[in-house]
Design an enzyme around this catalytic site. Sequence first.
Site, PDB file in Angstrom:
ATOM      1  N   GLY A  46     -17.857  25.703  82.467  1.00 51.49           N
ATOM      2  CA  GLY A  46     -19.204  25.737  81.897  1.00 51.49           C
ATOM      3  C   GLY A  46     -19.768  27.142  81.950  1.00 51.49           C
ATOM      4  O   GLY A  46     -20.961  27.341  82.173  1.00 51.49           O
ATOM      5  N   ASP A  91     -11.795  21.736  77.415  1.00 48.71           N
ATOM      6  CA  ASP A  91     -12.658  20.641  77.846  1.00 48.71           C
ATOM      7  C   ASP A  91     -12.244  20.226  79.256  1.00 48.71           C
ATOM      8  O   ASP A  91     -11.069  19.919  79.497  1.00 48.71           O
ATOM      9  CB  ASP A  91     -12.478  19.463  76.867  1.00 48.71           C
ATOM     10  CG  ASP A  91     -13.438  18.314  77.118  1.00 48.71           C
ATOM     11  OD1 ASP A  91     -13.864  18.124  78.265  1.00 48.71           O
ATOM     12  OD2 ASP A  91     -13.745  17.578  76.159  1.00 48.71           O
ATOM     13  N   GLY A 103     -26.207  29.172  80.245  1.00 46.67           N
ATOM     14  CA  GLY A 103     -26.968  28.613  81.345  1.00 46.67           C
ATOM     15  C   GLY A 103     -26.582  29.179  82.697  1.00 46.67           C
ATOM     16  O   GLY A 103     -26.327  30.375  82.856  1.00 46.67           O
ATOM     17  N   SER A 158     -20.064  29.556  79.595  1.00 47.88           N
ATOM     18  CA  SER A 158     -20.521  30.251  78.393  1.00 47.88           C
ATOM     19  C   SER A 158     -22.031  30.356  78.270  1.00 47.88           C
ATOM     20  O   SER A 158     -22.533  31.115  77.440  1.00 47.88           O
ATOM     21  CB  SER A 158     -19.976  29.537  77.144  1.00 47.88           C
ATOM     22  OG  SER A 158     -20.537  28.243  77.017  1.00 47.88           O
ATOM     23  N   ARG A 195     -16.181  24.702  76.121  1.00 53.15           N
ATOM     24  CA  ARG A 195     -15.592  23.975  74.991  1.00 53.15           C
ATOM     25  C   ARG A 195     -15.668  24.731  73.671  1.00 53.15           C
ATOM     26  O   ARG A 195     -14.879  24.465  72.773  1.00 53.15           O
ATOM     27  CB  ARG A 195     -16.284  22.617  74.832  1.00 53.15           C
ATOM     28  CG  ARG A 195     -15.984  21.619  75.932  1.00 53.15           C
ATOM     29  CD  ARG A 195     -16.746  20.326  75.718  1.00 53.15           C
ATOM     30  NE  ARG A 195     -18.184  20.551  75.734  1.00 53.15           N
ATOM     31  CZ  ARG A 195     -19.090  19.639  75.419  1.00 53.15           C
ATOM     32  NH1 ARG A 195     -18.700  18.440  75.013  1.00 53.15           N
ATOM     33  NH2 ARG A 195     -20.370  19.919  75.486  1.00 53.15           N
ATOM     34  N   SER A 228     -23.532  21.090  92.796  1.00 49.47           N
ATOM     35  CA  SER A 228     -24.132  19.763  92.762  1.00 49.47           C
ATOM     36  C   SER A 228     -25.597  19.916  92.359  1.00 49.47           C
ATOM     37  O   SER A 228     -25.917  20.685  91.452  1.00 49.47           O
ATOM     38  CB  SER A 228     -23.966  19.066  94.113  1.00 49.47           C
ATOM     39  OG  SER A 228     -24.473  17.745  94.075  1.00 49.47           O
ATOM     40  N   LYS A 256     -23.812  13.208  90.962  1.00 47.01           N
ATOM     41  CA  LYS A 256     -24.005  14.357  91.840  1.00 47.01           C
ATOM     42  C   LYS A 256     -23.953  13.949  93.317  1.00 47.01           C
ATOM     43  O   LYS A 256     -23.514  14.737  94.167  1.00 47.01           O
ATOM     44  CB  LYS A 256     -25.331  15.057  91.520  1.00 47.01           C
ATOM     45  CG  LYS A 256     -25.335  15.791  90.188  1.00 47.01           C
ATOM     46  CD  LYS A 256     -24.302  16.928  90.144  1.00 47.01           C
ATOM     47  CE  LYS A 256     -24.439  17.775  88.881  1.00 47.01           C
ATOM     48  NZ  LYS A 256     -23.508  18.918  88.849  1.00 47.01           N
ATOM     49  N   TYR A 275     -26.939  10.895  86.309  1.00 41.10           N
ATOM     50  CA  TYR A 275     -26.766  12.247  86.842  1.00 41.10           C
ATOM     51  C   TYR A 275     -26.783  12.230  88.374  1.00 41.10           C
ATOM     52  O   TYR A 275     -25.906  12.816  89.026  1.00 41.10           O
ATOM     53  CB  TYR A 275     -27.881  13.133  86.296  1.00 41.10           C
ATOM     54  CG  TYR A 275     -27.877  14.561  86.790  1.00 41.10           C
ATOM     55  CD1 TYR A 275     -27.008  15.499  86.260  1.00 41.10           C
ATOM     56  CD2 TYR A 275     -28.783  14.972  87.782  1.00 41.10           C
ATOM     57  CE1 TYR A 275     -27.019  16.822  86.702  1.00 41.10           C
ATOM     58  CE2 TYR A 275     -28.797  16.285  88.221  1.00 41.10           C
ATOM     59  CZ  TYR A 275     -27.915  17.189  87.679  1.00 41.10           C
ATOM     60  OH  TYR A 275     -27.932  18.497  88.124  1.00 41.10           O
TER      61      TYR A 275
END
Length: 340
Positions: free
Chosen positions: A37, A86, A41, A39, A62, A163, A181, A177
Amino acid sequence: MRIPKWLILAAAVTAVAARRAFTVPYNLRDKSVLITGGSRGLGLALAAEFLSRGARVTLMARTGPDLARAAGQLRAGERVHTVTGDVTQQDDLVRALAETIRRHGGLDVLVNNAGLIQSGPLANMTEDDFRQSMEINTFAPLRLTRLALPELRRRGGRVLLVSSVGGRVAVPHLAPYSVSKFALTGLGQALRAELAGDGVGVTTVCPTVMRTGSPRQATVKGQHRKEYALFATVDNLPLVSLDADVAARRMVDALVRGDAQALIGGSAVMLGYAQALAPQLTADLLALATRLLPTATASDRGVPGHEAESPISRHNPIKSAAERRYNELGDEDGGTGSPV
């Protein structure tokens, strides 16, 4: 004899301080780091933080164009490598590891950051929503960590599991979620204990809400516009949420110190301690807060956050700045996002 809670807390704080004083920090210079993840944020903010400490990073995500924009924003040349894949696909995980080792000569730090968030009333959440959250937020980190273990053992590496405070306290309207977590937090504890003898350190971080611009990527259910407006507003409140750069720095600090677990952000610390010290009161307050949230609808249809924009959420300047800064707009930003 009953021991006062304040005395237990004081002893815990003293023990943590003593441990930190005698622990040699993990040196990140020239270390190879793989971030899922990566790419946009928080993943992008973490990449910038690792690079600032002299590491080399491989970003997995992705979408190729998002990765290309991220690499451009980081401006670190050969120290950044990208892999399109992915995290739910075993072949993609194997390829990402192989690419990391080939490009940077090995793997020292694995950052399991990729995640899925769905916001809405429990009545509008389906069993498939829970399964999807578990697959991405819990099982993907488990699979990737197990695949990486031979290399991490060989190099005495580290694992960072991202987390959430929602993995310590179940947050209303984030049921799938929070469940996933909670499982990830438990996985972190299990890995920490099991891998310590192999020389592999595991750190689980539980951050508060962060200003990453990511709500537009979330799935919202129920009253879409009201749900998204609330979610996006809370995610960008200065006194509640945490700047993504600050969050990334504190997470990497926890990894470097070798912490088992770290609550990131003042609101996360308060909520985490409230749950530990007064679980009944915390549960009652959360139940009361739930009554103020948007109610369920007859349809279980979910939409991406960016399709549920309203004037309230669209014209939030803090949210808009975070979306640009952390590559959340994709082609809408024209590839000119500010460097992080």
